[in-house]
Design an enzyme around this catalytic site. Sequence first.
Site, PDB file in Angstrom:
ATOM      1  N   ILE A 184       0.874  -1.182   0.000  1.00 51.03           N
ATOM      2  CA  ILE A 184       0.000   0.000   0.000  1.00 51.03           C
ATOM      3  C   ILE A 184       0.906   1.225   0.000  1.00 51.03           C
ATOM      4  O   ILE A 184       1.447   1.619   1.034  1.00 51.03           O
ATOM      5  CB  ILE A 184      -0.955   0.050   1.208  1.00 51.03           C
ATOM      6  N   ASP A 185       1.080   1.794  -1.172  1.00 48.61           N
ATOM      7  CA  ASP A 185       1.861   3.021  -1.310  1.00 48.61           C
ATOM      8  C   ASP A 185       0.923   4.188  -1.047  1.00 48.61           C
ATOM      9  O   ASP A 185      -0.115   4.319  -1.689  1.00 48.61           O
ATOM     10  CB  ASP A 185       2.439   3.098  -2.723  1.00 48.61           C
ATOM     11  N   ASP A 342       8.932   2.753  -4.062  1.00 45.81           N
ATOM     12  CA  ASP A 342       8.091   3.937  -4.238  1.00 45.81           C
ATOM     13  C   ASP A 342       8.135   4.492  -5.658  1.00 45.81           C
ATOM     14  O   ASP A 342       7.397   5.442  -5.964  1.00 45.81           O
ATOM     15  CB  ASP A 342       8.508   5.039  -3.270  1.00 45.81           C
TER      16      ASP A 342
END
Length: 402
Positions: A184-185, A342
């Site tokens: 879950i970015d 990311d």
Amino acid sequence: MLNRTTQSTLFLLSLLVVTLAALTKFLPRLSLVSHHFPTKTFVTTSARMTNYSKELEVAELAVQRAAILTKRVFHEKAKGTISKDDKSPVTIGDFGAQALIIAAIKSNFPDDEVVGEEEAQTLRDDTHLRDQIWELVKGTTLPDTSAEKILGGPIKSIDAMLDAIDAGNSPGGPKGRIWALDPIDGTKGFLRGGQYAVCLALMVDGDVKVGVLGCPNLPVDDSAPLTAESGVDQTDAEGKGVLFSAISGQGATSRPLNGNSSEKKAIRMKPVEDITQATFCESVEAGHSSHGDQFAIASKLGVITASVRMDSQAKYGSIARGAGDIYLRLPVSATYQEKIWDHAAGDLIVREAGGQVTDSLGRRLDFSKGRTLAENKGVVAAPAAIHSHVLDVVKEVLAAKK
């Protein structure tokens, strides 16, 4: 007496019999000689090269399945968080999504490594939290049973879940097949109802080959422009949820997150004819990106609209399909190093959609240095035609601070 025609026919038949007899004796010897002098096999370049279609299929389905879990958590348990060393929140969705994705990777590519964000020690110490996550994980499957089978089916046990989470412990590096995973970015965006993404990328010898982003709260419609509200008060309601994906050298696509590969559409960055009308994206958190520097850059470029602040790699996907134009993420600290999970998937998707992605000094993002972008500072992503102009202004603004 035989006439001449008959004589000629008999002669030819005799010659044929003698020739066949000679070949019968000679061919085995020829075959034996050929083992000593094998013929060269020519293989085309395309046959030698991996097209990564299997990896893309697994990655897309794994992200799609993990997003089913994250959406359940969002609706049922969005307030359940625990703290992490870097002070950012982490939800039970992080653990569950990581377990599901790594299990799928290991089922299909058992020798591949994974650079993941989470480790299972917290769950081994906290059995209540562990059991909560297990209830979610064991109940999360794709609606298409054949697709679920491709992923290896459900995780078999609690121990298998914990082991899958811990398999995300690769140090990264320049050699081999390594997946970069952010389950879950944008966890703050996830918790407050903004944007978040399930992110997965495959790197081979440090080069990103496959990238997938699952963005549950972005609109499916590729033509929907970003607005100031795009990063806040969002849901996964009808018409929301998009899956972006790319293979190196093969372009980028989008499709509904709950759809299938037959619904894929090619995406391209939007040409920016007037940079003053460009839409640029930045992070919501001032601790992640220098809002002041980015405002100065936008002002020098003549951009007249306010920036769109969004969490996660949803920014990469948005500019890749032309909903936005420029993504700036400039460092707030000289020592901070971006994490590869990311950026890996988003970097590839933007480049395959016709964009350029570099750091603030114009260097390509280097994913071969371990778990961080140790050789890069900041991110500048824009359509290829205007990237150099944007980069020049970035350098000018940052140089003026020294």
